[in-house]
Design a protein around this motif. Sequence first.
Motif, short mmCIF file in Angstrom:
data_model
loop_
_atom_site.label_atom_id
_atom_site.label_comp_id
_atom_site.label_asym_id
_atom_site.label_seq_id
_atom_site.Cartn_x
_atom_site.Cartn_y
_atom_site.Cartn_z
N GLN A 1 0.84 -1.20 0.00
CA GLN A 1 0.00 0.00 0.00
C GLN A 1 0.88 1.25 0.00
OE1 GLN A 1 -3.26 -0.27 -0.13
NE2 GLN A 1 -3.88 1.87 0.09
N VAL A 2 0.53 2.20 -0.85
CA VAL A 2 1.25 3.47 -0.92
C VAL A 2 0.27 4.59 -0.62
CG1 VAL A 2 2.52 5.04 -2.42
CG2 VAL A 2 2.91 2.59 -2.60
N HIS A 3 0.66 5.47 0.26
CA HIS A 3 -0.18 6.61 0.63
C HIS A 3 0.42 7.88 0.03
CE1 HIS A 3 -3.05 8.83 2.93
NE2 HIS A 3 -2.14 9.48 3.62
N LEU A 4 -0.41 8.66 -0.65
CA LEU A 4 0.06 9.87 -1.33
C LEU A 4 -0.66 11.09 -0.76
CD1 LEU A 4 -0.10 8.50 -4.99
CD2 LEU A 4 1.90 8.61 -3.51
N VAL A 5 0.10 12.13 -0.48
CA VAL A 5 -0.47 13.36 0.04
C VAL A 5 0.06 14.53 -0.76
CG1 VAL A 5 -0.72 14.87 2.04
CG2 VAL A 5 -0.67 12.38 2.36
N GLU A 6 -0.84 15.27 -1.40
CA GLU A 6 -0.46 16.44 -2.17
C GLU A 6 -0.49 17.69 -1.30
OE1 GLU A 6 -3.15 13.89 -4.92
OE2 GLU A 6 -3.11 14.56 -2.84
N SER A 7 0.32 18.66 -1.68
CA SER A 7 0.30 19.96 -1.02
C SER A 7 0.77 21.02 -2.00
CB SER A 7 1.21 19.96 0.22
OG SER A 7 2.55 19.70 -0.15
N GLY A 8 0.55 22.28 -1.63
CA GLY A 8 1.06 23.37 -2.44
C GLY A 8 0.04 24.07 -3.32
N GLY A 9 -1.19 23.58 -3.33
CA GLY A 9 -2.20 24.24 -4.13
C GLY A 9 -2.57 25.59 -3.56
N GLY A 10 -3.31 26.37 -4.35
CA GLY A 10 -3.75 27.67 -3.87
C GLY A 10 -4.27 28.52 -4.99
N LEU A 11 -4.39 29.80 -4.71
CA LEU A 11 -4.89 30.78 -5.67
C LEU A 11 -3.73 31.60 -6.21
CD1 LEU A 11 -7.24 32.40 -6.98
CD2 LEU A 11 -7.29 33.79 -4.90
N VAL A 12 -3.66 31.72 -7.52
CA VAL A 12 -2.58 32.47 -8.15
C VAL A 12 -3.14 33.23 -9.35
CG1 VAL A 12 -1.90 30.52 -9.61
CG2 VAL A 12 -0.22 32.28 -9.05
N GLN A 13 -2.53 34.36 -9.66
CA GLN A 13 -2.97 35.12 -10.83
C GLN A 13 -2.42 34.51 -12.11
OE1 GLN A 13 -1.81 39.22 -10.10
NE2 GLN A 13 -3.86 39.70 -9.38
N ALA A 14 -3.11 34.73 -13.19
CA ALA A 14 -2.65 34.25 -14.48
C ALA A 14 -1.24 34.79 -14.75
CB ALA A 14 -3.60 34.70 -15.58
N GLY A 15 -0.40 33.92 -15.27
CA GLY A 15 0.99 34.27 -15.52
C GLY A 15 1.91 33.94 -14.36
#
Length: 122
Positions: A1-15
Amino acid sequence: QVHLVESGGGLVQAGGSLRLSCAASGRAAGTYAMGWFRQAPGKEREFVAAISRSAVSDYYAESVKDRFAIFRDNARDTVDLQMYRLKPEDTAVYYCAAGPGYAGDPRVYVYWGQGTQVTVSS
């Protein structure tokens, strides 16, 4: 079994830029190919980028090629997705995945994270 956790998402302006990270834990996490996928509201999950177990080879969707870069650190069991020149159409939930194959087909991947939201404002 492999457990994956994402991070780093958010709101950013175009470009703008954003870096997502996926931490893998569990049995033989470093022996799997890794991929990033995304899913926008009302759309199917689509392939973004993949990297081989050894990190020698990578592969990108045409829509993100030359703007995104995938990296992996097998010593730390992490896979990052560096995103540059973001566009509003990049807005989606981004998922990290692990599997025995190195491909753009989501059916190849066995383990999936819960996802992290990326929102790009115009």
